[in-house]
Design a protein around this motif. Structure first.
Motif: not given
Lengths: 341, 455, 160, 267
Positions: B423, B451, B11-14, B7-8
């Protein structure tokens, strides 16, 4: 006698931080001569793990392992102001302040390293293990240990930073209520399964499946602690807790842990926790505040599951066996009913 | 616990090194070895024990207080009364301009709840303090008490708190914090069904295993070190400074390791009086709530009453939501005006409703003052809202989970308090809940996104 | 106030103190001897934060008079580790994230130790029963139950 | 003034000390009286206790059990000859409380405590008070008056026939919770019908009580749903349940017959 089962769902959101903002937190970060980092705060750890999380945030930002960060907090002689630990604000507000302070300190650290390596600071990066190197040329490196020694004893630089985080206060419009209560919201959905004894009104919560969206799990094991403990408290609120069992009568309030009821270790529901991460634009590494929200959705989910099981609506908390039994005896008419008109 | 990274993901750097790592807690080693220092884990020579004499009545006028016998009791060092407190009438949110000052540190001419502090005994031992407390004689004229929200708001009800002049908090918006969005009456007029329901709750205690307290040490420097388990260091310092009319530079608060808070340790109650005791005796003072005080004297989560009236269409859309919320503040404000305001901001919940009307009231009663608790201003509202959602779904013949998908807020939707939604992730939480619990949900809901809206 | 001499061993060490007659073991340990691992959570016997082991039995130090412990062997969580070497329960609580605020932890570990000392391979039900007099407000108990079961497993491995 | 502890070699000597001072209290396991002191009860200033051996003896012989008043709940749980009482003793407190709480203290424990006393009442126990036998029912009736300062040396009762003793405690919290209602029963059957029944309740009055109407209604009936129906109909006769933080009087009255039915029909 019949044990009747039911299932219910509830979905919620929760604002991060003090309602309407205006709640600042500051942080100071400095290095010791051997390149350990001290975070000075006045934020309070209530048990949720604020000290550990601030250390991880500082470590990530500076680019060192977490065990090289020391958090000194909650001494008003040494720590700069923090509004306090409440309103799911600790991680978000203090975390942002720590990031700001750590960034400033990192910049000085890189400048000192740049002088030692005779390169531009903007070309440097950290490896997260305690070294600074030229980006793309890892062999051209200096340890943070040596960088800090140089800053202290050779170059006369203070590797330090100041951080402040404030969401400006919003004032509600008196007529319309237009306002900005919060900048980010956590989310949750819980499905609860219960078993209701229709002769005594007793409820067993069999399972709770909790889905929490919390921005970013900064330390997943600590997030799990909060969420599992919160889920238990939600169940506790739903079925057990009140200081005044016969409110508004002030009689028979619990005075101890025998009389103030909370589920015991033999009352635990099978609990599942699933975490989603949609980073908050203004969250520290995207984090939102999960600490309060996690105890909310179980309450209505259980109320709805009880209705599913035995067909009575208890609209007053806590949903005690007595309230259920009274409703059952009234043939499910107490509180109930869908008053459509 | 399971992290569902899909999920998402965009939108995220891991790629972080320390964030996201399940590092052991740095404080846990102290916890498991019993070496973590909580505020009470210190022994001080000459420590005095503070014991509060409290009102046995819900509402009474104090005609006289006789301390002669208690004052002579062996082991008693000093007895503090309202006369000793430099700024005795205060309110805790003064620092963020929420007034009026409405609460006495120690009661003067009146008590407004059963348990209210009247005089503080300082003695060499807990036993001596308890014995002396029994010897304090207070002459009361018992007054009629208001114990519920309905009683408080009834015409002609006795006034609980004269500093307010009426039994509710007066906002700039009047008797309640208001939210007005769209045209709620038009919404009801066009609705297929209307459902009005009333919800309630009793007060709830934080019940941390460590009770509220502090130990104060007068230092040779003329300063006072206060070891405290407050949730807010400077909030405590600054309020103490006001109450004691003492320069903040004389105060040194040390804390930050707390045996559970949950919102129960944000009221500034024990520190000012303990510091005053240390100042007037020159000795260290300990003021620690007994378990019974923690359960019945410390502020609980407020009891609430909520009336929710919804207009809903056959297809499941909620077209109007009207909420009247009443927060039982007890006898004094503490954080309740803030909580009622937070409650107003929270409605209509995580749903997009075009017509919303909210009135959130902070009501005074002759009860233990309530204050903040985990989920402040929201927990009970969420209970009411989500039970209401279940009823609405059944009213229109929809599955309760699908009904929520129809109404869930998404990015860009305007909220009732006129902020655009950003968000959002309610839909994804519900999608994952459907999957995890094998709750059958139509495919179109599983394809939704927070979104963006479809089409 | 009359003082009476009391001698006992605390975590294997001889202790001799004068305590006020009628004082609880909780007060004696915390205020006279300085073992603050023993926590005062209620002083009513309802929370278990003050639990200690006296002559092999779990007891609430808040309801036990110090002078009745003359000659006893007392164990507390404060004396459980040997230098830096943690007891298996301490290790399991730490590594299992079974502490949050930490206030209930010493009493909880004592309750668990009293269980494992007599029943090294407890069932989940045994663990639940053993900690039922100890209140935790943070964790929801499950991590604590898991930590105790993990410690029991670690014990059996090291014994094997 | 402070507190003090006086320990005497015999119960009789302790009794004299108690008689001599209105501000002395007998200290058993400490779970009631030390708590009171901790909570600021200044009506007493002296703990009195006795170290007499008989207080901690358990004798089981000739079909009779005698249990010293100082015997703890944990000892009862461990005593093989008293296996039928283990569930009763285990219903008292958590592990630490059971290591402290005594049989004698339980007789004085106010509602909603005192589960063991309920069992003693159903067992028709006799108490040794000053060497005199006093029926548990007599003692409990006078607990606040004639026997308020009684010193109990031991309790004794005839061992029930195997399988005839039944015990149930309904509480809100598991596994350690305070009683909503507690029921103890000794029900003997002969040739498929109930030949004798002793039923005792906890939390259905301000102290443990017997349920004579139920007992009468059971005798001569089969232990089946139909057989016990008449007894259940009079289950609440003579009860005056308290309202407290755990449950209301109404709730206790409503669920008593349910729990009684379940107990009587249990194997």
């Amino acid at each position: 006698m019949a044990m009747r089962q039911g299932r219910g769902v509830a979905a919620v959101n929760y604002p991060t931080g003090m309602n309407l903002g205006g709640d600042p937190t500051q942080a100071l970060v400095h290095s010791t001569p051997t390149g350990n980092f001290m975070v000075s705060l006045s934020s309070v750890d209530l048990g949720q793990g604020m000290k550990q999380i601030m250390a991880q945030i500082c470590a990530e930002t500076i680019g060192v392992p977490t065990d090289r960060v020391i958090v000194d907090t909650a001494d008003t002689d040494t720590g700069p102001h923090c509004m306090g630990t409440f309103a799911s604000r600790g991680t978000h507000r203090a975390g942002n302040a720590v990031i700001a302070a750590a960034r400033e300190a990192r910049q000085v650290m890189l400048e000192v390293a740049a002088e030692e390596l005779e390169v531009n600071a903007s070309d440097l990066d950290t490896d997260g293990a305690g070294n600074i190197h030229v980006r793309g040329a890892p062999q051209r490196s200096i340890s943070i240990f040596d960088t800090a020694l140089s800053a202290h004893f050779k170059r006369g630089r203070s590797i330090s930073g100041r951080g402040m985080f404030l969401i400006p206060r919003s004032y509600p419009d008196a007529e319309t209520g237009a306002m900005k209560p919060s900048t980010c919201y956590a989310h949750a959905c819980t499905v609860a399964e219960v078993e209701v004894d229709d002769e005594t009104g007793e409820v067993n919560v069999l399972t709770v499946k909790n889905i929490f969206e919390i921005g970013r799990a900064l330390n997943p094991k600590m997030v799990e602690q909060q969420l599992v403990g919160g889920s238990w408290m939600g169940i506790s609120h739903a079925l057990y807790e009140t200081t005044e069992p016969y409110y508004p009568s002030r009689e028979h309030g619990g005075r101890d842990f025998n009389e103030y009821l909370m589920p015991g270790p033999g009352d635990l529901a099978q609990t599942e926790v699933i975490v989603l991460e949609r980073p908050a634009a203004d969250g520290p590494y995207g984090a939102k505040g999960p600490g309060e929200m996690c105890a909310n959705p179980q309450i209505p989910a259980i109320a709805n599951a009880i209705f599913d099981a035995v067909g009575v609506r208890i609209d007053t908390l806590p949903i005690t066996p007595e309230r259920i039994l009274r409703a059952l005896k009234a043939n499910g008419t107490e509180n109930a009913g869908l008053v459509a008109h | 616990m399971e992290l569902r990274k899909e999920y998402f993901a965009d939108e995220r750097k891991d790629d972080l090194k320390e964030i996201g790592q399940p590092r052991l807690r740095s404080d846990a080693l102290g916890h498991v070895t019993g070496t973590t220092t909580f505020f009470a884990d210190r022994n001080l020579p000459g420590l005095l024990h503070l014991k509060m004499v409290r009102s046995p009545h819900h509402h009474a006028r104090i005609r006289a207080i006789d301390l002669s016998e208690a004052g002579r009791h062996p082991g008693v060092v000093r007895i503090l009364t309202a006369d000793d407190v430099p700024h005795n009438v205060y309110t805790i949110l003064t620092l963020i301009q929420v007034g009026p000052e409405d609460e006495t540190v120690l009661a003067t001419d009146k008590v407004r709840w059963k348990g209210e502090a009247i005089v503080a005994i300082l003695a060499d031992s807990e036993r001596a303090a308890h014995e002396a407390a029994e010897r304090v004689k207070v002459d009361y004229e018992v007054l009629p008490a208001v114990l519920s929200i309905d009683e408080a708001l009834a015409p002609g009800a006795p006034i609980v708190n004269e500093y307010h002049g009426q039994n509710y908090y007066r906002y700039d918006s009047g008797e309640s914090r208001k939210v007005r969005f769209g045209d709620v009456e038009a919404g009801f007029a066009g609705a297929d069904h209307i459902l009005e329901q009333t919800y309630g709750s009793g007060p709830i205690e934080h019940a941390p295993t460590e009770t509220t307290g502090c130990i104060v040490v007068p230092e040779g420097s003329g300063r006072y070190t206060c070891y405290t388990n407050t949730q807010a260091m400077f909030f405590t310092l600054d309020n103490t400074s006001i109450i004691l009319q003492m320069d903040g530079a004389k105060l040194h608060m040390v804390g930050g390791t707390v045996g559970g808070g949950f919102g129960g340790k944000v009221d500034v109650i024990v520190e000012p009086i303990a510091i005053l005791g240390a100042k007037l005796t020159g000795r260290p003072v300990s003021f620690i709530y007994s378990r019974e005080e923690e359960m019945q004297i410390s502020s609980p989560r407020a009891a609430e009453k909520l009336v929710i009236k919804d207009g809903v269409m056959r297809d499941g859309r909620i077209v109007a939501r009207y909420v009247k919320a009443y927060i039982d503040a007890g006898a004094y404000s503490r954080h309740s005006p803030y909580g009622a305001q937070k409650s107003a901001a929270h409605f209509p919940g995580p749903y997009t409703v075009p017509n919303v009307w909210v009135d959130s009231h902070c009501v005074y009663t002759n009860r233990t003052p309530s204050s903040a608790m985990r989920g402040f201003g929201v927990t009970i509202g969420d209970f009411a809202l989500e039970v209401q959602m279940d009823k609405l779904a059944r009213l229109v013949g929809m599955d309760p989970l699908e009904f929520r998908f129809v109404n869930a807020y998404r990015d860009g939707d305007m909220k009732a308090h006129r902020q655009p939604t950003e968000g959002a992730a309610l839909i994804e939480c519900m999608q994952e809940a459907a999957r995890a619990s094998n709750w059958p949900v139509s495919e179109k809901y599983l394809q939704m996104s927070s979104a963006r809206r479809e089409g | 106030m009359k003082k009476v001499p009391v001698q006992f061993t605390l975590n294997g060490e001889d202790k001799a103190e004068f305590v006020e007659s009628g004082a609880t073991l909780l007060k004696a340990l915390r205020e006279k001897i300085g073992d603050t691992s023993v926590k005062a959570g209620c002083q009513q016997g309802t929370c278990g934060s003050c639990a200690v082991i006296v002559d092999g039995e779990l007891r609430l130090s808040c309801l036990t008079l110090a002078e009745r412990c003359d000659g006893a062997a007392i164990e507390t969580t404060g004396g459980l580790a040997h230098g830096e070497v943690l007891h298996p329960l301490q290790r399991a609580f730490n590594e299992g994230f079974a502490t949050q605020c930490g206030f209930c932890t010493p009493g909880m570990i004592m309750a668990a130790k009293a269980l494992l000392d007599g029943n090294p391979q407890p069932s989940r039900e045994d663990v639940v029963e053993a900690i039922s007099g100890n209140i935790c407000r943070c964790t929801g108990y499950e991590p604590i139950i898991q930590a105790i079961l993990a410690a029991a497993r670690a014990n059996s491995l090291s014994a094997a | 003034m402070g507190l003090g502890l006086k320990t005497f070699p015999t119960l009789a000597a302790a009794g004299e000390a108690l008689a001599a001072s209105a501000t002395a209290r007998y200290l058993g396991g400490g779970t009631l009286v030390v708590r009171s002191a901790n909570e600021g009860d200044v009506r007493f200033d002296t703990y009195v206790t006795a170290s007499e051996q008989a207080l901690t003896d358990i004798t089981v012989a000739d079909g009779r059990a005698t249990i010293g008043a100082g015997v703890t709940m944990a000892r009862i749980v461990r005593e093989p000859a008293l296996g039928f009482l283990a569930p009763v003793a285990k219903a008292v407190g958590g592990a630490a409380i059971r290591n402290m709480a005594t049989v004698g203290g339980n007789l004085f424990a106010p509602v909603p405590y005192g589960d063991f006393a309920v069992a003693l009442l159903a067992l028709d126990a006799n108490l040794d008070i000053d060497g005199q036998p006093v029926a548990a029912s007599t003692f409990l009736a006078g607990r606040d008056t004639t026997h308020a300062r009684a010193l109990v040396r031991s309790v004794s009762f005839a061992l029930p026939v195997d399988g005839t003793f039944k015990f149930a405690k309904a509480s809100r919290i598991r596994p350690k919770g305070v009683s909503v209602v507690t029921i103890a029963a000794v029900v003997e059957e002969r040739a498929g019908t109930i030949s004798s029944a002793r039923i005792a309740y906890g939390c259905m009055a301000d102290r443990p009580i017997r349920a004579p109407a139920v007992e009468m209604a059971l005798v001569g009936k089969a232990r089946t749903a139909e057989g016990i129906a008449a007894a259940l109909a009079v289950a609440t006769e003579g009860t005056t349940p308290p309202t407290d933080a755990i449950a209301s009087a109404w709730y206790r009255s409503e669920v008593l017959p349910v729990h009684l039915k379940r107990l009587l029909l249990s194997a």
